[in-house]
Design an enzyme around this catalytic site. Structure first.
Site, PDB file in Angstrom:
ATOM      1  N   LYS A  55      33.573  17.273   8.714  1.00 36.03           N
ATOM      2  CA  LYS A  55      34.043  18.621   8.392  1.00 36.03           C
ATOM      3  C   LYS A  55      35.219  19.070   9.255  1.00 36.03           C
ATOM      4  O   LYS A  55      35.991  19.956   8.859  1.00 36.03           O
ATOM      5  CB  LYS A  55      32.892  19.621   8.535  1.00 36.03           C
ATOM      6  CG  LYS A  55      31.811  19.503   7.480  1.00 36.03           C
ATOM      7  CD  LYS A  55      32.262  20.071   6.151  1.00 36.03           C
ATOM      8  CE  LYS A  55      31.117  20.183   5.171  1.00 36.03           C
ATOM      9  NZ  LYS A  55      31.525  20.826   3.898  1.00 36.03           N
ATOM     10  N   SER A 308      28.471  10.311   7.368  1.00 34.29           N
ATOM     11  CA  SER A 308      29.267  11.540   7.443  1.00 34.29           C
ATOM     12  C   SER A 308      28.919  12.462   8.595  1.00 34.29           C
ATOM     13  O   SER A 308      29.743  13.300   8.971  1.00 34.29           O
ATOM     14  CB  SER A 308      29.137  12.312   6.127  1.00 34.29           C
ATOM     15  OG  SER A 308      27.770  12.588   5.846  1.00 34.29           O
TER      16      SER A 308
END
Length: 333
Positions: A55, A308
């Site tokens: 992110k 991720s």
């Protein structure tokens, strides 16, 4: 692809903009998964990113794309945790104040880390959609600048830089496995990978319950789903009924979406720890989970798997690794 909201050129520009502000994360071979699958499998260790997830790429590109006046007003976002942490970090680095709105489903470890980074935190409702209502109010009444967690061109372009790094590390990649929630990562990675390697397959992976993008793709329009607890908590939340960027891109670019059970996600987390020596959260484990489940069918060439994020509550992680049934019951019941 030139008619999509985010292009390869946008992603290449984002890569130049955020260079030096985010990590170029490692890409490593997995001997255990390569042996199991019969093709080379590489792991993109994006959970090694500064804030523990991908992110940071999108949040940094978005903050740097704002004018100085916009940054001075402060930024705000709804988040399931990782975007909030990334935006808090990116805003602080540029001298801006961030306000992060989250639902009560966001794990405490993610909330506390956002507070540690100096952001204002607001806990609102039981879903990301309810948290978004508070974001909209702060934008309208206090003049804050919204940086969405996924449905934003600058955010998607920033996430797409991860795809450029995958192609650089594995130029003959045939399949890329990407976690799928609101679609910011999947849309950006798919645009980057297919922009460079048009024949490469990009598969979105998510949990069985509350998979908003999958439900929307099936309905051919954005739809609401009930948000429920999951080991893959970062993949929760809706895509927004007025979605302007990621739904269109995921519909055009993804070659498929696979749903994974809580047991399969837990198996992915255990494999990452036992075989790869990596601690990852449930959302980061879905690529490994898909390979272990054999849901992908025959694989004809090299596979890249995006790990991720790592921002998991460690008590939960220990329960998962130990195979405790309570770990699933406490998060997914």
């Amino acid at each position: 692809m030139s008619n999509l909201p985010v292009t390869l050129a946008d992603i290449e520009q984002a890569a130049r903009r955020i260079k030096g502000r985010v990590l170029h994360t490692p890409f490593v071979p997995s001997s255990s998964l390569s042996e199991r699958c019969g093709v080379p499998v590489g792991l993109k260790l994006e959970h090694h990113q500064t804030t523990g997830s991908f992110k940071l790429r999108g949040a940094t590109n978005a903050v740097l794309s704002l004018t100085p006046e916009e940054r001075a007003r402060g930024v705000v976002a709804a988040s399931t945790g990782n975007h909030g942490r990334a935006l808090a970090h990116a805003a602080k680095s540029e001298g801006a104040v961030a306000t992060i709105c989250m639902s009560r489903l966001v794990p405490d470890n993610k909330v506390s880390e956002i507070r540690r980074l100096g952001a204002n935190v607001r806990i609102v409702g039981k879903s990301q959609d309810e948290a978004q209502v508070e974001v909209d109010r702060l934008v309208a009444e206090d003049g804050l600048v919204m940086v969405p967690p996924f449905d934003d061109r600058a955010v998607v372009a920033g996430q797409g830089t991860l795809g450029l790094e995958i192609v650089e590390a594995m130029p003959d990649v045939a399949t890329v496995l990407v976690p799928l929630s609101g679609g910011g990562l999947a849309a950006g990675v798919a645009a980057a990978v297919k922009g460079r390697l048009p024949k490469t397959r990009v598969i979105g992976l998510t949990m069985e319950r509350g998979a908003a993008m999958k439900a929307s793709l099936d309905a051919r329009r954005p739809v609401q789903v009930e948000e429920v607890a999951s080991l893959a908590d970062s993949l929760g939340g809706g895509i927004g009924l007025d979605n302007a960027v990621t739904f269109k891109m995921c519909r055009a670019l993804l070659d498929g979406v696979i749903l994974l059970s809580e047991d399969e996600i837990a198996a992915g987390m255990r494999h990452a720890y036992a075989e790869e020596r990596e601690v990852i959260e449930g959302a980061g484990a879905v690529g490994i989970a898909a390979l272990l489940s054999d849901r992908l069918g025959r694989l004809d060439g090299p596979v890249a798997v995006i790990l991720s994020g790592r921002n998991v509550d460690m008590d939960l992680h220990r329960r998962v690794i130990n195979g405790s049934a309570d770990a699933l019951q406490e998060t997914a019941a």
